[in-house]
Write a protein that holds these residues in place. Sequence first.
Motif, PDB file in Angstrom:
ATOM      1  N   VAL A  42       0.838  -1.115  -0.006  1.00  0.00           N
ATOM      2  CA  VAL A  42       0.092  -0.028   0.003  1.00  0.00           C
ATOM      3  C   VAL A  42       1.024   1.294  -0.010  1.00  0.00           C
ATOM      4  CG1 VAL A  42      -1.952   1.246   1.378  1.00  0.00           C
ATOM      5  CG2 VAL A  42      -1.898  -1.337   1.226  1.00  0.00           C
ATOM      6  N   SER A  72      -2.025   6.391   1.793  1.00  0.00           N
ATOM      7  CA  SER A  72      -3.176   5.481   1.944  1.00  0.00           C
ATOM      8  C   SER A  72      -4.511   6.202   2.484  1.00  0.00           C
ATOM      9  CB  SER A  72      -2.844   4.288   2.948  1.00  0.00           C
ATOM     10  OG  SER A  72      -1.868   3.363   2.603  1.00  0.00           O
ATOM     11  N   GLU A 128     -11.766   2.024   3.167  1.00  0.00           N
ATOM     12  CA  GLU A 128     -10.675   2.528   1.931  1.00  0.00           C
ATOM     13  C   GLU A 128      -9.538   1.567   2.123  1.00  0.00           C
ATOM     14  OE1 GLU A 128     -12.369   6.647   0.378  1.00  0.00           O
ATOM     15  OE2 GLU A 128     -10.750   6.573   1.954  1.00  0.00           O
ATOM     16  N   LYS A 129      -8.903   1.511   3.334  1.00  0.00           N
ATOM     17  CA  LYS A 129      -7.839   0.740   3.873  1.00  0.00           C
ATOM     18  C   LYS A 129      -8.178  -0.691   3.409  1.00  0.00           C
ATOM     19  CE  LYS A 129      -5.951   3.497   7.153  1.00  0.00           C
ATOM     20  NZ  LYS A 129      -5.534   3.614   8.674  1.00  0.00           N
ATOM     21  N   GLU A 141     -10.324  -2.038   1.281  1.00  0.00           N
ATOM     22  CA  GLU A 141     -10.293  -2.308  -0.182  1.00  0.00           C
ATOM     23  C   GLU A 141      -8.975  -2.140  -0.652  1.00  0.00           C
ATOM     24  OE1 GLU A 141     -11.714  -3.005  -3.981  1.00  0.00           O
ATOM     25  OE2 GLU A 141     -12.919  -2.902  -2.003  1.00  0.00           O
ATOM     26  N   GLN A 142      -7.922  -1.050  -0.381  1.00  0.00           N
ATOM     27  CA  GLN A 142      -6.682  -1.359  -0.968  1.00  0.00           C
ATOM     28  C   GLN A 142      -5.897  -2.720  -0.761  1.00  0.00           C
ATOM     29  OE1 GLN A 142      -4.137   2.357  -0.191  1.00  0.00           O
ATOM     30  NE2 GLN A 142      -4.560   2.648  -2.452  1.00  0.00           N
ATOM     31  N   LEU A 186      -7.264  -5.533   0.046  1.00  0.00           N
ATOM     32  CA  LEU A 186      -7.691  -6.684  -0.622  1.00  0.00           C
ATOM     33  C   LEU A 186      -7.329  -6.537  -2.307  1.00  0.00           C
ATOM     34  CD1 LEU A 186     -11.400  -6.917   0.664  1.00  0.00           C
ATOM     35  CD2 LEU A 186      -9.452  -8.670   1.091  1.00  0.00           C
ATOM     36  N   GLN A 187      -7.144  -5.401  -2.817  1.00  0.00           N
ATOM     37  CA  GLN A 187      -6.625  -5.428  -4.050  1.00  0.00           C
ATOM     38  C   GLN A 187      -5.131  -5.810  -4.069  1.00  0.00           C
ATOM     39  OE1 GLN A 187      -6.738  -1.358  -5.029  1.00  0.00           O
ATOM     40  NE2 GLN A 187      -8.898  -1.195  -5.396  1.00  0.00           N
ATOM     41  N   HIS A 188      -4.140  -5.913  -3.153  1.00  0.00           N
ATOM     42  CA  HIS A 188      -2.964  -6.306  -3.147  1.00  0.00           C
ATOM     43  C   HIS A 188      -2.739  -7.457  -2.538  1.00  0.00           C
ATOM     44  CE1 HIS A 188      -2.607  -2.367  -4.209  1.00  0.00           C
ATOM     45  NE2 HIS A 188      -1.290  -2.258  -4.020  1.00  0.00           N
ATOM     46  N   ARG A 189      -3.908  -8.356  -2.244  1.00  0.00           N
ATOM     47  CA  ARG A 189      -4.027  -9.717  -1.616  1.00  0.00           C
ATOM     48  C   ARG A 189      -3.398 -10.833  -2.650  1.00  0.00           C
ATOM     49  NH1 ARG A 189      -9.477 -12.100   0.541  1.00  0.00           N
ATOM     50  NH2 ARG A 189      -9.320 -14.239   0.201  1.00  0.00           N
ATOM     51  N   ASP A 220      -2.753 -13.896  -4.747  1.00  0.00           N
ATOM     52  CA  ASP A 220      -3.505 -15.118  -5.080  1.00  0.00           C
ATOM     53  C   ASP A 220      -3.300 -16.593  -4.547  1.00  0.00           C
ATOM     54  OD1 ASP A 220      -1.386 -15.818  -6.291  1.00  0.00           O
ATOM     55  OD2 ASP A 220      -2.175 -15.947  -8.468  1.00  0.00           O
TER      56      ASP A 220
END
Length: 125
Positions: free
Chosen positions: A41, A45, A51-52, A54-55, A57-60, A62
Amino acid sequence: MASSLPQPIANAAETVQNAGSTGIALAKEALGVNTDNAAGVDATSPKSPEEKLEQFLQHRPDKKELVDRHVLLDSKAAPALQAKEAELQRHQLENKLEAAILHRPPSDELVNKGILEKDEAPPSD
């Protein structure tokens, strides 16, 4: 002291000893550790928890990456059954090893075949 450590750690330890109050930051830099951006992040941020989240989870990572890092098991079984599956695999391996030990040739036979030297053979019962 640092000579018995792996090279990157020895370098970091030497950096800490020589750097004074900024030693920890320099040691992290020497090791390539970036704790300021650990989850991927950026420093700007958003402030709200949604919002934190969401960010993050976007960088989680696979599933494949988690399996490669041994965080998750590589299994097709349902998560509730994975512990039983691992236990079953362990018991199967134990049984296979026990059978192999029971069928191994005696040390006299290994000496006769030239696999062991006479002085390497364990004493026979």
